[in-house]
Design a protein around this motif. Sequence first.
Motif, short mmCIF file in Angstrom:
data_model
loop_
_atom_site.label_atom_id
_atom_site.label_comp_id
_atom_site.label_asym_id
_atom_site.label_seq_id
_atom_site.Cartn_x
_atom_site.Cartn_y
_atom_site.Cartn_z
N ILE A 122 0.85 -1.23 -0.10
CA ILE A 122 -0.12 0.06 0.04
C ILE A 122 0.99 1.24 0.08
CG2 ILE A 122 -1.93 -1.11 1.02
CD1 ILE A 122 -1.13 0.26 3.67
N ASP A 123 2.15 1.10 0.34
CA ASP A 123 3.09 2.34 0.34
C ASP A 123 3.89 2.26 -1.05
OD1 ASP A 123 2.34 3.14 3.07
OD2 ASP A 123 3.59 1.38 3.80
N ASP A 124 3.61 1.51 -1.92
CA ASP A 124 4.46 1.53 -3.34
C ASP A 124 3.48 2.35 -4.17
OD1 ASP A 124 5.57 0.86 -5.59
OD2 ASP A 124 5.43 -1.06 -5.44
N HIS A 125 3.92 3.43 -4.52
CA HIS A 125 3.07 4.20 -5.57
C HIS A 125 3.78 4.15 -6.92
CE1 HIS A 125 0.49 4.95 -2.03
NE2 HIS A 125 1.63 5.22 -1.53
N GLU A 126 4.98 3.60 -7.16
CA GLU A 126 5.53 3.59 -8.27
C GLU A 126 4.85 3.44 -9.40
OE1 GLU A 126 9.84 2.27 -10.73
OE2 GLU A 126 9.03 1.20 -8.81
N THR A 127 4.67 4.05 -10.76
CA THR A 127 4.07 3.98 -11.76
C THR A 127 4.90 3.01 -12.57
OG1 THR A 127 4.69 6.02 -12.90
CG2 THR A 127 2.60 5.80 -11.71
N LEU A 128 4.56 1.76 -13.26
CA LEU A 128 5.16 1.02 -13.65
C LEU A 128 4.59 0.08 -14.85
CD1 LEU A 128 8.36 0.07 -13.42
CD2 LEU A 128 7.52 -1.91 -12.22
N VAL A 230 -1.43 20.94 -8.22
CA VAL A 230 -1.07 19.58 -8.56
C VAL A 230 -1.60 18.60 -7.55
CG1 VAL A 230 1.03 20.50 -9.71
CG2 VAL A 230 1.34 19.55 -7.51
N PHE A 231 -1.71 17.20 -8.58
CA PHE A 231 -2.17 15.94 -7.80
C PHE A 231 -1.03 15.64 -7.03
CE2 PHE A 231 -3.48 11.50 -8.32
CZ PHE A 231 -4.55 11.72 -7.49
N ALA A 232 -1.22 15.44 -5.59
CA ALA A 232 -0.17 15.38 -4.62
C ALA A 232 0.47 13.87 -4.67
CB ALA A 232 -0.61 15.66 -3.10
N SER A 233 -0.18 13.01 -5.19
CA SER A 233 0.39 11.57 -4.95
C SER A 233 1.49 11.30 -6.27
CB SER A 233 -0.61 10.57 -5.46
OG SER A 233 -1.24 10.56 -6.52
N PHE A 234 1.60 12.30 -7.05
CA PHE A 234 2.77 12.33 -7.99
C PHE A 234 4.09 13.40 -7.52
CE2 PHE A 234 -0.58 10.62 -10.71
CZ PHE A 234 -0.26 9.50 -11.19
N LEU A 235 3.95 13.59 -6.14
CA LEU A 235 5.08 14.12 -5.69
C LEU A 235 6.00 13.50 -4.66
CD1 LEU A 235 3.22 17.79 -4.86
CD2 LEU A 235 4.75 17.16 -6.87
N ALA A 236 7.19 13.71 -4.62
CA ALA A 236 8.13 13.07 -3.55
C ALA A 236 9.02 14.05 -3.08
CB ALA A 236 8.93 12.04 -4.32
N PRO A 237 9.26 13.92 -1.73
CA PRO A 237 10.05 14.70 -1.17
C PRO A 237 11.40 15.03 -1.67
CG PRO A 237 8.83 13.35 0.51
CD PRO A 237 8.73 12.95 -0.84
N VAL A 238 12.20 16.41 -1.61
CA VAL A 238 13.33 16.43 -2.11
C VAL A 238 14.35 16.30 -0.88
CG1 VAL A 238 14.93 18.01 -3.06
CG2 VAL A 238 12.91 17.99 -4.13
N VAL A 239 15.25 15.25 -0.95
CA VAL A 239 16.18 15.00 -0.24
C VAL A 239 17.44 15.86 -0.19
CG1 VAL A 239 17.62 13.35 1.17
CG2 VAL A 239 15.18 12.80 0.15
N SER A 240 17.83 16.65 0.64
CA SER A 240 18.87 17.36 0.68
C SER A 240 20.26 16.50 0.71
CB SER A 240 19.24 18.29 1.96
OG SER A 240 20.39 19.15 1.93
#
Length: 248
Positions: A122-128, A230-240
């Motif tokens: 349920i935590d895997d949202h990668e489109t493939l 924008v649709f939020a599920s297609f965003l990922a946090p930017v890691v410094s």
Amino acid sequence: MTIFTGPPSSAIRNKPISEQLKRVLASAAQSAGIDTIIITSGGQDVLGDGPRRTGSTRHDRGRAADLQLVVRGTTLSFTNQSAPAAMLAFIEAAAAAGATGIGAGVDYMGPRTIHVGFGKSIDDHETLTWGANGSSRNAPQWLRDAAEAGWGAPTALAESDVVASDLAGAETPGRYAVIARTGLKLRGGPGPDFGSEKTLPLGTELTVTQFGGAWACVDVEGDGVLDGYVFASFLAPVVSDHAEGGVA
């Protein structure tokens, strides 16, 4: 109204599909003019909870199905080079409605069966997309094109099925990046009924100022001015790239 049949009781994956997946498939079938969906392989025992399972965890809890599409009594078939218009429309609509894992290929499950579902958890949202041997490299081009068109234009159904855990950590304002392969539409308001200002390419970094349900209010230019939603599920946090606490 679309008719669902299967999965057969003799199949290893003979459990019902989830209600969320059924909504996605029914919506896609209606859009594409599909009369019947034959589920050849449905849900399976969750890993560690039972022996009736095979392959990956995608089918756990009925979150994926291998299926065939019937239009006016004919089961649709495809080649690795092309597919019927109704099948292409179904795949695009399923992706737009929230399906994130779609596979097909003559050397994968034959010329009639496609896989449609969600991630490995349920935590895997990668489109493939994938084809023979379960490899993305082997996905037919028509499959990639149809799925990516849908992922680039999510529907209200996809948004209604997004829950807090589906936002993959996107609850806190800050810097995010677009992870939709074909880009993400910037809209004038929080919903698909609002016009699209432009499409933000994959990898675009932006600032989320506020989350509201399935949508994020964003500043794209970095000047403190709000540019849209924008649709939020297609965003990922930017890691410094820089660790806190100074330079070593």
